[in-house]
Design a protein around this motif. Structure first.
Motif, mmCIF file in Angstrom:
data_model
loop_
_atom_site.group_PDB
_atom_site.id
_atom_site.type_symbol
_atom_site.label_atom_id
_atom_site.label_comp_id
_atom_site.label_asym_id
_atom_site.label_seq_id
_atom_site.Cartn_x
_atom_site.Cartn_y
_atom_site.Cartn_z
ATOM 1 N N THR A 122 -33.213 -24.372 -30.230
ATOM 2 C CA THR A 122 -34.176 -25.055 -31.083
ATOM 3 C C THR A 122 -35.269 -25.611 -30.178
ATOM 4 O OG1 THR A 122 -33.060 -27.192 -30.849
ATOM 5 C CG2 THR A 122 -32.340 -25.767 -32.684
ATOM 6 N N PRO A 123 -36.401 -26.013 -30.736
ATOM 7 C CA PRO A 123 -37.420 -26.650 -29.907
ATOM 8 C C PRO A 123 -36.883 -27.897 -29.194
ATOM 9 C CG PRO A 123 -38.377 -26.005 -31.998
ATOM 10 C CD PRO A 123 -36.883 -25.775 -32.109
ATOM 11 N N GLU A 124 -36.016 -28.655 -29.881
ATOM 12 C CA GLU A 124 -35.439 -29.849 -29.260
ATOM 13 C C GLU A 124 -34.494 -29.478 -28.122
ATOM 14 O OE1 GLU A 124 -35.410 -29.214 -32.595
ATOM 15 O OE2 GLU A 124 -37.010 -30.610 -33.149
ATOM 16 N N GLY A 125 -33.694 -28.412 -28.332
ATOM 17 C CA GLY A 125 -32.801 -27.933 -27.277
ATOM 18 C C GLY A 125 -33.580 -27.480 -26.065
ATOM 19 N N LEU A 126 -34.677 -26.763 -26.295
ATOM 20 C CA LEU A 126 -35.530 -26.316 -25.194
ATOM 21 C C LEU A 126 -36.099 -27.503 -24.432
ATOM 22 C CD1 LEU A 126 -36.921 -23.979 -23.706
ATOM 23 C CD2 LEU A 126 -38.773 -24.152 -25.387
ATOM 24 N N LYS A 127 -36.585 -28.504 -25.180
ATOM 25 C CA LYS A 127 -37.139 -29.706 -24.547
ATOM 26 C C LYS A 127 -36.077 -30.427 -23.720
ATOM 27 C CE LYS A 127 -39.500 -34.034 -25.569
ATOM 28 N NZ LYS A 127 -40.012 -34.934 -26.606
ATOM 29 N N SER A 128 -34.878 -30.558 -24.259
ATOM 30 C CA SER A 128 -33.792 -31.210 -23.523
ATOM 31 C C SER A 128 -33.414 -30.433 -22.273
ATOM 32 C CB SER A 128 -32.566 -31.372 -24.422
ATOM 33 O OG SER A 128 -32.828 -32.287 -25.452
ATOM 34 N N SER A 129 -33.393 -29.111 -22.370
ATOM 35 C CA SER A 129 -33.044 -28.300 -21.198
ATOM 36 C C SER A 129 -34.078 -28.469 -20.091
ATOM 37 C CB SER A 129 -32.884 -26.826 -21.569
ATOM 38 O OG SER A 129 -34.129 -26.202 -21.841
ATOM 39 N N TYR A 130 -35.347 -28.544 -20.451
ATOM 40 C CA TYR A 130 -36.389 -28.765 -19.443
ATOM 41 C C TYR A 130 -36.203 -30.113 -18.757
ATOM 42 C CZ TYR A 130 -39.321 -24.815 -21.009
ATOM 43 O OH TYR A 130 -39.822 -23.581 -21.307
ATOM 44 N N GLY A 131 -35.903 -31.144 -19.546
ATOM 45 C CA GLY A 131 -35.684 -32.473 -18.963
ATOM 46 C C GLY A 131 -34.515 -32.489 -17.999
ATOM 47 N N ASN A 132 -33.409 -31.830 -18.386
ATOM 48 C CA ASN A 132 -32.253 -31.801 -17.496
ATOM 49 C C ASN A 132 -32.517 -30.960 -16.252
ATOM 50 O OD1 ASN A 132 -31.073 -33.341 -19.499
ATOM 51 N ND2 ASN A 132 -29.117 -32.281 -19.339
ATOM 52 N N CYS A 133 -33.268 -29.868 -16.403
ATOM 53 C CA CYS A 133 -33.630 -29.054 -15.236
ATOM 54 C C CYS A 133 -34.401 -29.912 -14.238
ATOM 55 C CB CYS A 133 -34.454 -27.848 -15.680
ATOM 56 S SG CYS A 133 -34.886 -26.726 -14.339
ATOM 57 N N GLN A 134 -35.348 -30.678 -14.733
ATOM 58 C CA GLN A 134 -36.116 -31.592 -13.893
ATOM 59 C C GLN A 134 -35.178 -32.594 -13.219
ATOM 60 O OE1 GLN A 134 -39.163 -33.737 -16.016
ATOM 61 N NE2 GLN A 134 -39.194 -35.373 -14.500
ATOM 62 N N GLY A 135 -34.253 -33.159 -13.987
ATOM 63 C CA GLY A 135 -33.331 -34.151 -13.453
ATOM 64 C C GLY A 135 -32.417 -33.595 -12.374
ATOM 65 N N TRP A 136 -31.883 -32.389 -12.583
ATOM 66 C CA TRP A 136 -30.988 -31.811 -11.571
ATOM 67 C C TRP A 136 -31.746 -31.430 -10.299
ATOM 68 C CZ3 TRP A 136 -26.393 -33.254 -11.830
ATOM 69 C CH2 TRP A 136 -25.678 -33.316 -13.026
ATOM 70 N N MET A 137 -32.990 -30.966 -10.442
ATOM 71 C CA MET A 137 -33.765 -30.664 -9.230
ATOM 72 C C MET A 137 -34.081 -31.951 -8.487
ATOM 73 S SD MET A 137 -34.770 -27.998 -7.595
ATOM 74 C CE MET A 137 -34.742 -28.569 -5.924
ATOM 75 N N GLN A 138 -34.379 -33.008 -9.240
ATOM 76 C CA GLN A 138 -34.629 -34.299 -8.599
ATOM 77 C C GLN A 138 -33.357 -34.784 -7.896
ATOM 78 O OE1 GLN A 138 -35.145 -38.141 -10.753
ATOM 79 N NE2 GLN A 138 -37.276 -37.884 -10.050
ATOM 80 N N MET A 139 -32.209 -34.574 -8.528
ATOM 81 C CA MET A 139 -30.937 -34.961 -7.901
ATOM 82 C C MET A 139 -30.745 -34.218 -6.586
ATOM 83 S SD MET A 139 -27.544 -33.775 -7.515
ATOM 84 C CE MET A 139 -25.870 -34.286 -7.774
ATOM 85 N N ALA A 140 -31.008 -32.905 -6.577
ATOM 86 C CA ALA A 140 -30.841 -32.109 -5.353
ATOM 87 C C ALA A 140 -31.780 -32.601 -4.247
ATOM 88 C CB ALA A 140 -31.073 -30.629 -5.649
ATOM 89 N N CYS A 141 -33.025 -32.894 -4.598
ATOM 90 C CA CYS A 141 -33.992 -33.403 -3.612
ATOM 91 C C CYS A 141 -33.570 -34.779 -3.098
ATOM 92 C CB CYS A 141 -35.393 -33.475 -4.217
ATOM 93 S SG CYS A 141 -36.118 -31.865 -4.575
ATOM 94 N N ALA A 142 -33.126 -35.647 -4.005
ATOM 95 C CA ALA A 142 -32.695 -36.993 -3.611
ATOM 96 C C ALA A 142 -31.460 -36.919 -2.719
ATOM 97 C CB ALA A 142 -32.429 -37.842 -4.851
ATOM 98 N N MET A 143 -30.537 -36.002 -3.031
ATOM 99 C CA MET A 143 -29.342 -35.847 -2.205
ATOM 100 C C MET A 143 -29.724 -35.363 -0.806
ATOM 101 S SD MET A 143 -25.781 -33.736 -2.888
ATOM 102 C CE MET A 143 -26.631 -32.327 -3.553
ATOM 103 N N LYS A 144 -30.637 -34.438 -0.719
ATOM 104 C CA LYS A 144 -31.096 -33.927 0.578
ATOM 105 C C LYS A 144 -31.707 -35.054 1.415
ATOM 106 C CE LYS A 144 -34.140 -30.452 2.663
ATOM 107 N NZ LYS A 144 -33.145 -29.818 3.532
ATOM 108 N N ALA A 145 -32.598 -35.837 0.799
ATOM 109 C CA ALA A 145 -33.243 -36.937 1.526
ATOM 110 C C ALA A 145 -32.219 -37.976 1.979
ATOM 111 C CB ALA A 145 -34.308 -37.594 0.654
ATOM 112 N N TRP A 146 -31.250 -38.280 1.117
ATOM 113 C CA TRP A 146 -30.239 -39.285 1.458
ATOM 114 C C TRP A 146 -29.301 -38.778 2.554
ATOM 115 C CZ3 TRP A 146 -24.826 -39.732 0.279
ATOM 116 C CH2 TRP A 146 -24.303 -40.989 0.587
ATOM 117 N N LEU A 147 -28.782 -37.549 2.395
ATOM 118 C CA LEU A 147 -27.840 -37.029 3.387
ATOM 119 C C LEU A 147 -28.490 -36.752 4.738
ATOM 120 C CD1 LEU A 147 -25.637 -34.581 1.274
ATOM 121 C CD2 LEU A 147 -24.919 -36.722 2.367
ATOM 122 N N GLU A 148 -29.686 -36.209 4.723
ATOM 123 C CA GLU A 148 -30.331 -35.827 5.980
ATOM 124 C C GLU A 148 -31.075 -36.972 6.657
ATOM 125 O OE1 GLU A 148 -32.763 -32.328 5.549
ATOM 126 O OE2 GLU A 148 -31.106 -31.159 4.685
#
Length: 159
Positions: A122-148
């Motif tokens: 649905t349009p709402e499902g698509l919107k939610s998936s984009y938000g979570n994609c953004q969040g998981w990429m931010q998590m990966a970047c934040a983890m890299k900065a914290w660990l390294e």
């Protein structure tokens, strides 16, 4: 068309450290769950993650943990349109998150990949998936900065 995505990051730490940074709530709270994480990720557990940008503790259901190889989680996705009309029964459903860990360069680096699937088409499902994609990429970047580098990229970002 299935609504799903996969993001990846290479982190200059061994798999053991990268894996522990996710499964250990004290570590996860240092760089990702700005409101804190409660409970270690272990198969069959339900833990909670809290974020300042989305207040309220989210239950996270741990489907499978294969040490230093794979983590599978399920958590609630919400269809904002159904929720707005008060139809809570059809508003809530789960998506599945799968994290994989691959050693690189003789074990000195790790490729961590995070995939999520299961939104309604649905349009709402698509919107939610984009938000979570953004969040998981931010998590990966934040983890890299914290660990390294010991830097918390999310510090003060949402409050």
């Amino acid at each position: 068309m299935d609504l799903s995505f996969k993001v990846s990051a290479r982190i200059a730490k061994p798999v053991t450290e990268v894996f522990e940074a996710i499964v250990n709530p004290d570590h996860l709270s240092q760089y990702f769950t700005t409101g804190g994480a409660r409970g270690r990720l272990e198969t069959g557990a339900t833990v909670t993650w809290d974020f300042h940008d989305f207040p309220g503790a989210f239950p996270v259901h741990v489907v499978e943990v294969e040490p230093e190889r794979r983590i599978v989680l399920r958590w609630e996705a919400t269809d904002c349109a159904a929720e707005a009309t008060g139809d809570k029964a059809s508003a809530s459903y789960d998506t599945t998150v799968t994290m994989t860990f691959e050693p690189l360069d003789g074990g000195t680096r790790t490729l961590v990949s995070i995939a999520e699937e299961g939104w309604r088409q649905t349009p709402e499902g698509l919107k939610s998936s984009y938000g979570n994609c953004q969040g998981w990429m931010q998590m990966a970047c934040a983890m890299k900065a914290w660990l390294e580098h010991g830097i918390n990229l999310r510090e003060g970002m949402f409050r």
